[in-house]
Write an enzyme that holds these catalytic residues in place. Structure first.
Site, PDB file in Angstrom:
ATOM      1  N   CYS A  93      48.898  87.492  -9.816  1.00  0.00           N
ATOM      2  CA  CYS A  93      49.031  86.538 -10.920  1.00  0.00           C
ATOM      3  C   CYS A  93      49.810  85.300 -10.468  1.00  0.00           C
ATOM      4  O   CYS A  93      49.292  84.504  -9.695  1.00  0.00           O
ATOM      5  CB  CYS A  93      49.665  87.225 -12.128  1.00  0.00           C
ATOM      6  SG  CYS A  93      49.408  86.342 -13.693  1.00  0.00           S
ATOM      7  N   HIS A 202      46.663  92.615 -12.818  1.00  0.00           N
ATOM      8  CA  HIS A 202      47.904  93.274 -12.413  1.00  0.00           C
ATOM      9  C   HIS A 202      47.701  94.748 -12.038  1.00  0.00           C
ATOM     10  O   HIS A 202      47.867  95.641 -12.873  1.00  0.00           O
ATOM     11  CB  HIS A 202      48.916  93.191 -13.562  1.00  0.00           C
ATOM     12  CG  HIS A 202      49.481  91.834 -13.779  1.00  0.00           C
ATOM     13  ND1 HIS A 202      50.698  91.441 -13.282  1.00  0.00           N
ATOM     14  CD2 HIS A 202      48.981  90.756 -14.430  1.00  0.00           C
ATOM     15  CE1 HIS A 202      50.944  90.181 -13.634  1.00  0.00           C
ATOM     16  NE2 HIS A 202      49.912  89.750 -14.332  1.00  0.00           N
ATOM     17  N   GLU A 204      49.716  96.567 -10.455  1.00  0.00           N
ATOM     18  CA  GLU A 204      50.988  97.288 -10.546  1.00  0.00           C
ATOM     19  C   GLU A 204      51.223  97.878 -11.925  1.00  0.00           C
ATOM     20  O   GLU A 204      52.115  98.720 -12.103  1.00  0.00           O
ATOM     21  CB  GLU A 204      52.153  96.369 -10.146  1.00  0.00           C
ATOM     22  CG  GLU A 204      52.630  95.399 -11.196  1.00  0.00           C
ATOM     23  CD  GLU A 204      51.772  94.143 -11.313  1.00  0.00           C
ATOM     24  OE1 GLU A 204      52.241  93.173 -11.946  1.00  0.00           O
ATOM     25  OE2 GLU A 204      50.641  94.120 -10.795  1.00  0.00           O
TER      26      GLU A 204
END
EC number: 6.3.5.3
Length: 244
Positions: A93, A202, A204
């Site tokens: 991002c 994302h 994560e």
């Protein structure tokens, strides 16, 4: 190096970074050891890879990622990524924005075509698994990870887009819905050597079964691994380093 826990992955924090702890947790869940890196220190602390996480570094003043690209730590990241050792670097991002602003990756990120912040679960296709961050996926595999951005529209001139496609350097591509108007539905790209990867969604936030998106892109035992499609990004890097 024979043990995953011996792999040290640096996670950079800038003023305005939001997802550094999430990235560090993803590294730990993948089996590696996260190492905190501070934006104003030109020291990579002998890490084996670097993650530039999401957020709003320096409040997105000037352009998203523009100021962060000039930080002391980034001079070391750029040198290490371009060195013979080809340090693996992942930008997520805002991290992707920083990688384009630092010219580790081509193109640029601008406001979403609908001019609004968007947050949703997003289907992605792995268009190449020949990078340090995608090798644990199958080429063409679809995954689901969260997406949240305001400046997520990837743009580049026609020649750059043609080069990315011809050289198989689109790492992630939006499937079913283009959330921000990115050219060619591009969600993430890689450099020529495959050690630097940037993506807007994302991974994560999709690393632990039961705590990520409620759906997955593909695979067996879906119910058991629901929400963990992004973990492969981090295990890919750890395995790539172990296998060097």
């Amino acid at each position: 190096m024979t043990d995953l826990k011996d792999v040290r992955v640096g996670v950079v924090t800038f003023p305005g970074t939001l997802d550094d702890r999430d990235a560090a947790r993803a590294v730990k869940l993948a089996g590696g050891t996260p190492v905190s890196l501070w934006h104003d220190e030109a020291d990579l602390k002998n890490v084996d890879a670097v993650i530039i996480p999401g957020g709003f570094s320096y409040g997105d003043y000037l352009r998203a990622g523009a100021i962060a690209a000039k930080a002391a730590v980034m001079s070391k990241v750029i040198d290490a990524a371009n060195s013979e050792a080809a340090l693996p670097v992942l930008g997520i991002c805002n991290g992707f924005q920083i990688l384009t602003e630092s010219h580790l990756l081509p193109g640029s990120m601008i406001k979403n075509d609908h001019r609004k912040f968007i947050c949703r679960d997003q289907v992605l296709r792995i268009d190449t698994n020949e990078t340090s961050w995608t090798s644990q996926y199958e080429k063409g595999q679809e995954i689901v990870v969260p997406l949240k951005n305001q400046d997520g529209q990837y743009v580049a001139d026609p020649a750059t887009l043609e080069e990315l496609e011809a050289e198989n350097r689109v790492a992630f591509r939006y499937v079913g819905f283009n959330p921000n108007g990115s050219r060619n539905d591009i969600a993430g790209i890689t450099n020529k050597r495959g050690n630097v990867v940037g993506l807007m969604p994302h991974p994560e936030h999709a690393v632990e079964p039961g705590f990520g998106p409620s759906s997955v892109g593909s695979g067996e035992d879906v119910a058991l691994r629901a929400g963990a499609d992004g973990l492969g990004v981090f295990t890919s890097a750890l395995q790539a380093i172990i296998n060097k």
